[in-house]
Each structure stands twice: as structure tokens, then as C-alpha cells.
Scaffold this active site. Structure first.
Site, PDB file in Angstrom:
ATOM      1  N   GLU A  99      64.767 -27.887  -2.173  1.00 33.98           N
ATOM      2  CA  GLU A  99      64.677 -28.175  -3.605  1.00 33.98           C
ATOM      3  C   GLU A  99      63.950 -29.497  -3.820  1.00 33.98           C
ATOM      4  O   GLU A  99      64.072 -30.415  -3.006  1.00 33.98           O
ATOM      5  CB  GLU A  99      66.092 -28.300  -4.193  1.00 33.98           C
ATOM      6  N   ASP A 103      69.937 -31.584 -10.093  1.00 36.27           N
ATOM      7  CA  ASP A 103      70.369 -32.252 -11.317  1.00 36.27           C
ATOM      8  C   ASP A 103      71.795 -31.776 -11.622  1.00 36.27           C
ATOM      9  O   ASP A 103      72.753 -32.283 -11.055  1.00 36.27           O
ATOM     10  CB  ASP A 103      69.343 -31.890 -12.407  1.00 36.27           C
ATOM     11  N   LYS A 131      70.429 -36.419  -8.489  1.00 30.42           N
ATOM     12  CA  LYS A 131      70.953 -37.270  -9.564  1.00 30.42           C
ATOM     13  C   LYS A 131      72.482 -37.163  -9.514  1.00 30.42           C
ATOM     14  O   LYS A 131      73.057 -36.247 -10.129  1.00 30.42           O
ATOM     15  CB  LYS A 131      70.457 -36.781 -10.927  1.00 30.42           C
ATOM     16  N   ARG A 165      52.718 -32.181 -12.092  1.00 32.04           N
ATOM     17  CA  ARG A 165      53.060 -31.786 -10.718  1.00 32.04           C
ATOM     18  C   ARG A 165      52.068 -32.345  -9.703  1.00 32.04           C
ATOM     19  O   ARG A 165      52.407 -32.569  -8.544  1.00 32.04           O
ATOM     20  CB  ARG A 165      53.066 -30.255 -10.581  1.00 32.04           C
TER      21      ARG A 165
HETATM   22  P1  IMP Z   1      69.612 -28.042 -12.027  1.00 30.94           P
HETATM   23  O1  IMP Z   1      69.710 -26.541 -12.008  1.00 30.94           O
HETATM   24  O2  IMP Z   1      70.150 -28.636 -13.308  1.00 30.94           O
HETATM   25  O3  IMP Z   1      70.201 -28.719 -10.809  1.00 30.94           O
HETATM   26  O4  IMP Z   1      68.090 -28.402 -12.113  1.00 30.94           O
HETATM   27  C1  IMP Z   1      67.288 -28.266 -11.030  1.00 30.94           C
HETATM   28  C2  IMP Z   1      65.847 -28.028 -11.415  1.00 30.94           C
HETATM   29  O5  IMP Z   1      65.527 -28.616 -12.695  1.00 30.94           O
HETATM   30  C3  IMP Z   1      64.942 -28.689 -10.415  1.00 30.94           C
HETATM   31  O6  IMP Z   1      64.599 -27.808  -9.394  1.00 30.94           O
HETATM   32  C4  IMP Z   1      63.753 -29.098 -11.267  1.00 30.94           C
HETATM   33  O7  IMP Z   1      62.842 -28.024 -11.321  1.00 30.94           O
HETATM   34  C5  IMP Z   1      64.318 -29.328 -12.633  1.00 30.94           C
HETATM   35  N1  IMP Z   1      64.572 -30.785 -12.862  1.00 30.94           N
HETATM   36  C6  IMP Z   1      65.753 -31.426 -12.821  1.00 30.94           C
HETATM   37  N2  IMP Z   1      65.609 -32.743 -13.064  1.00 30.94           N
HETATM   38  C7  IMP Z   1      64.285 -32.937 -13.251  1.00 30.94           C
HETATM   39  C8  IMP Z   1      63.498 -34.125 -13.506  1.00 30.94           C
HETATM   40  O8  IMP Z   1      63.968 -35.280 -13.615  1.00 30.94           O
HETATM   41  N3  IMP Z   1      62.160 -33.911 -13.620  1.00 30.94           N
HETATM   42  C9  IMP Z   1      61.579 -32.679 -13.506  1.00 30.94           C
HETATM   43  N4  IMP Z   1      62.272 -31.575 -13.243  1.00 30.94           N
HETATM   44  C10 IMP Z   1      63.622 -31.700 -13.124  1.00 30.94           C
HETATM   45 MG    MG Z   2      62.759 -26.749  -9.454  1.00 34.62          MG
END
Ligand code: IMP
Ligand code: MG
Length: 179
Positions: A99, A103, A131, A165
Site C-alpha cells: 500500500e 489512513d 497515519k 502522482r
Molecule cells: P484508507 O482506506 O482510509 O486506509 O485509505 C487508504 C487509501 O486512501 C490509500 O491507499 C490512498 O489511495 C488514499 N489516501 C489516504 N490518505 C491519503 C493522502 O494523504 N493522500 C493521498 N491519498 C491518500
Molecule cells: Mg491507494
């Protein structure tokens, strides 16, 4: 300073910092998989640059595959994760999920469910960024490159609504707009 769509971003982590972290991760993983041939499963689109560099530093036998998930719109998670491209047959494989950033952990939880259903031999998770303040799950993240505060970042594969990106360093949302 870079502007993507309506938002401004400022430099946060340089290439040297990123490469050092990616190299360390590759070495740690390699040391743990000396007797196995893992499949690195990159989560598209965000992990493509990280996975590419990780593979250049990885010195053991390995395979590479990709899957595509989506959970983000703009700068926050929607909470809903959908699979846009399946990973292919991973039955009996030792999978390392790659990954870009963890987040909330919604995406990871989804992919782990998929892997369990596929009947993989084992799975571990590698993420370049975490994070910790935003992470809401108990699932362990086995390999973390860099822990960052709960700020939105772009570059090195990470995007804001599709842009950013291709920036080779990490930029963060300008702080006065982020709070
Ligand atoms: P989660 O499902 O909330 O853990 O989010 C994970 C996905 O959200 C990552 O694989 C990223 O694609 C996107 N993401 C989370 N935080 C960020 C950020 O600060 N910048 C850009 N993409 C993010
Ligand atoms: Mg992602």
C-alpha cells in the site's frame, strides 16, 4: 509549492528520505522471506511508484501482481471500498500487500477479506506511509516505512483527485488550509 486543482501543497519529504525508507523496508522483508517466494500485491493506483522502487531494492526471488481498489474521493475517505480489478489467483501464495498509505484502514480490511477468501498461505502488509491518528483498525501493519501526522499528502504515487502522482517527492497540503 505546487497547485493541484484548487489546493496548494508544500514540500514535505525529499527523494533521499523516501529512498532510504524504501530500501530499509526491502531489506527487512527480504530477511523475513529467505525461504519463501512472496507475491508482492500492489494496490493500484497509489502504490505503483513505491512498489517499483521496493522491487529494485528487493534481492530475493519474488512475484508481482496488482489489484485495484477505490475508497477516496477528494481528500477524505468515503468509507466504502470497491474492487475495480481483481488480483488473479493467489491460492497457496505468501502474499505481501503493498500500500502507498494506510489512513482509516478500510482499504486494508477489504483486501484482507479478499485474501482470506482466496485461500492464501500467508499474508503480511507493507505500507510506505501510516497515519496512526487516523487508523481505526486492529489489523497489524507488518512493515511501515514512515509514520506521518493526519495531513493530506501527494506525490510519489499519491494523488489529489487524480493529480500529483508523478511528483517524485512528497508534498503536504498547505497548513493554513489543512486545519
Ligand atoms: P484508507 O482506506 O482510509 O486506509 O485509505 C487508504 C487509501 O486512501 C490509500 O491507499 C490512498 O489511495 C488514499 N489516501 C489516504 N490518505 C491519503 C493522502 O494523504 N493522500 C493521498 N491519498 C491518500
Ligand atoms: Mg491507494
Amino acid at each position: 509549492m505546487v497547485k493541484l486543482h484548487d489546493l496548494e501543497f508544500e514540500p514535505y519529504l525529499d527523494q533521499k528520505t523516501l529512498q532510504k525508507s524504501v530500501k530499509q523496508l526491502a531489506e527487512r522483508i527480504c530477511a523475513d522471506y529467505t525461504t519463501k517466494t512472496p507475491v508482492f500485491l500492489g494496490i493500484l493506483n497509489g502504490a505503483f511508484m513505491f512498489l517499483s522502487d521496493l522491487m529494485k531494492y528487493y534481492e530475493g526471488d519474488c512475484e508481482i501482481s496488482f489489484t485495484k481498489l477505490a475508497s477516496y474521493e477528494g481528500i477524505s475517505s468515503t468509507g466504502e471500498v470497491s474492487t475495480l480489478l481483481g488480483a488473479g489467483n493467489l491460492k497457496g501464495k505468501d502474499v505481501i500487500v503493498v500500500e502507498d498509505i494506510v489512513d482509516t484502514g478500510n482499504t486494508l480490511e477489504h483486501i484482507v477479506d479478499v485474501l482470506k477468501n482466496e485461500g492464501v498461505a500467508s499474508y503480511k502488509i507493507a505500507s510506505l506511509f501510516l497515519k496512526p491518528e487516523a487508523y481505526k483498525k486492529t489489523l497489524p501493519i507488518d512493515y511501515v516505512g514512515i509514520e506521518i501526522p493526519n495531513k493530506f499528502i501527494v506525490g510519489y504515487g499519491l494523488d489529489y483527485n487524480g493529480l500529483g502522482r508523478n511528483i517524485s517527492e512528497i508534498y503536504q497540503l498547505k497548513s493554513n488550509l489543512n486545519d
